[in-house]
Design a protein around this motif. Structure first.
Motif, PDB file in Angstrom:
ATOM      1  N   UNK A 105       0.849  -1.299   0.279  1.00 50.57           N
ATOM      2  CA  UNK A 105      -0.042  -0.101  -0.081  1.00 50.57           C
ATOM      3  C   UNK A 105       0.842   1.247   0.228  1.00 50.57           C
ATOM      4  N   UNK A 106       1.894   1.276   0.638  1.00 50.52           N
ATOM      5  CA  UNK A 106       2.741   2.416   0.927  1.00 50.52           C
ATOM      6  C   UNK A 106       3.692   2.688  -0.477  1.00 50.52           C
ATOM      7  N   UNK A 107       4.013   1.555  -0.902  1.00 48.53           N
ATOM      8  CA  UNK A 107       4.918   1.630  -2.075  1.00 48.53           C
ATOM      9  C   UNK A 107       3.870   1.911  -3.547  1.00 48.53           C
ATOM     10  N   UNK A 108       2.607   1.662  -3.125  1.00 44.84           N
ATOM     11  CA  UNK A 108       1.538   1.933  -4.150  1.00 44.84           C
ATOM     12  C   UNK A 108       1.825   1.049  -5.491  1.00 44.84           C
ATOM     13  N   UNK A 109       1.916  -0.345  -5.167  1.00 41.75           N
ATOM     14  CA  UNK A 109       1.924  -1.133  -6.302  1.00 41.75           C
ATOM     15  C   UNK A 109       0.671  -1.760  -6.506  1.00 41.75           C
TER      16      UNK A 109
END
Length: 271
Positions: A105-109
């Motif tokens: 989620x944080x890396x937005x993949x």
């Protein structure tokens, strides 16, 4: 007017439909934050990250499960864990990871999921894995098989057939949790391909035949695996696949496990 009867919670078609609705609502709560791109993470005591999206999804899920049947207890990653002497008396309970794959989620993949599973007598009998950013839903129930729904399409039955011994294997592995133990394990088998993906989608990729085996030779928690395990177990053409995972242990930690492949291999500390 007599109010309509509430759906009885269990491995049945009504419950399967309802649990997917709950997961989708939690996914919408996550996406409302994800799409703004402003969520900030914090580090918990165990070193793992948590975001506002984790808490938003958990609120949706816990409220919905309580409204459905408040008598069924819930273990959720972001909530306080009841002591084992209380949990040991439970015959059934919910296991929830409101946002599995917070690092993704944080890396937005997009490779993060909502995980909800109903445990009965140590077995996940109803489960859903929903990837809101990918808009793909995996759901399963004991006796009803495992199903995949993409976007607004119709549910499609998915099955996993174990490969024959000696056939090169497609491995699905964690994007964020590699290990020397995994490399040692893979050095001893014939590998056709290695695919990395985040969250409990790894179970689902074995279940729908995209991969042959998922070795996780590092720690997880029960809420990380229960919903995906349910999807995998019920992806057999007939009956259920065996799984090395068990639930409601005094310590909810799993040290390692392997699902799929020609056979379930013994794993230290997996159950």
């Amino acid at each position: 007017m007599v109010a309509p009867a509430m759906t009885a919670v269990g491995p049945n078609t009504d419950s399967l439909a309802r649990i997917t609705e709950i997961a989708r609502a939690a996914g919408d709560a996550i996406l409302s934050i994800y799409e703004r791109g402003i969520d900030r993470s914090h580090t918990k005591a165990d070193g793992s990250p948590v975001t506002a999206a984790d808490h938003a999804a958990e609120r949706v899920i816990l409220d919905a499960l309580s409204s459905w049947d408040a008598s069924i207890p819930v273990i959720s990653e972001e909530a306080d864990l009841p002591p084992y002497d209380i949990r040991a008396t439970w015959k059934r309970f919910w296991l929830v990871d409101p946002l599995d794959g917070t690092k993704e989620f944080i890396s937005r993949n997009g490779e993060f999921t909502v995980n909800i599973a109903l445990i009965e007598n140590g077995e996940p009998v109803l489960g859903v894995v929903y990837a809101p950013a990918l808009d793909v839903m995996y759901a399963a129930a004991r006796g009803l098989g495992a199903w995949r729904t993409e976007a607004n399409g119709q549910p499609t039955r998915i099955t996993h057939t174990r490969p024959s011994a000696g056939v090169p294997l497609t491995i699905v592995e964690s994007r964020s949790h590699g290990s020397a133990e995994l490399e040692a394990f893979l050095s001893g088998i014939d590998v056709a391909a290695r695919v990395r993906i985040g969250s409990s989608l790894k179970f689902c990729w074995v279940a729908d035949g995209r991969a042959d085996i998922y070795p996780r030779l590092g720690p997880t928690m029960e809420w990380d695996v229960a919903a995906g395990d349910c999807v995998y177990r019920n992806s057999a053409v007939e009956g259920q696949h065996a799984s090395p995972l068990t639930y409601n242990k005094p310590d909810l930690r799993n040290e390692s496990f392997i699902v799929g492949g020609p056979e379930i291999r013994a794993t230290a500390g997996a159950a």
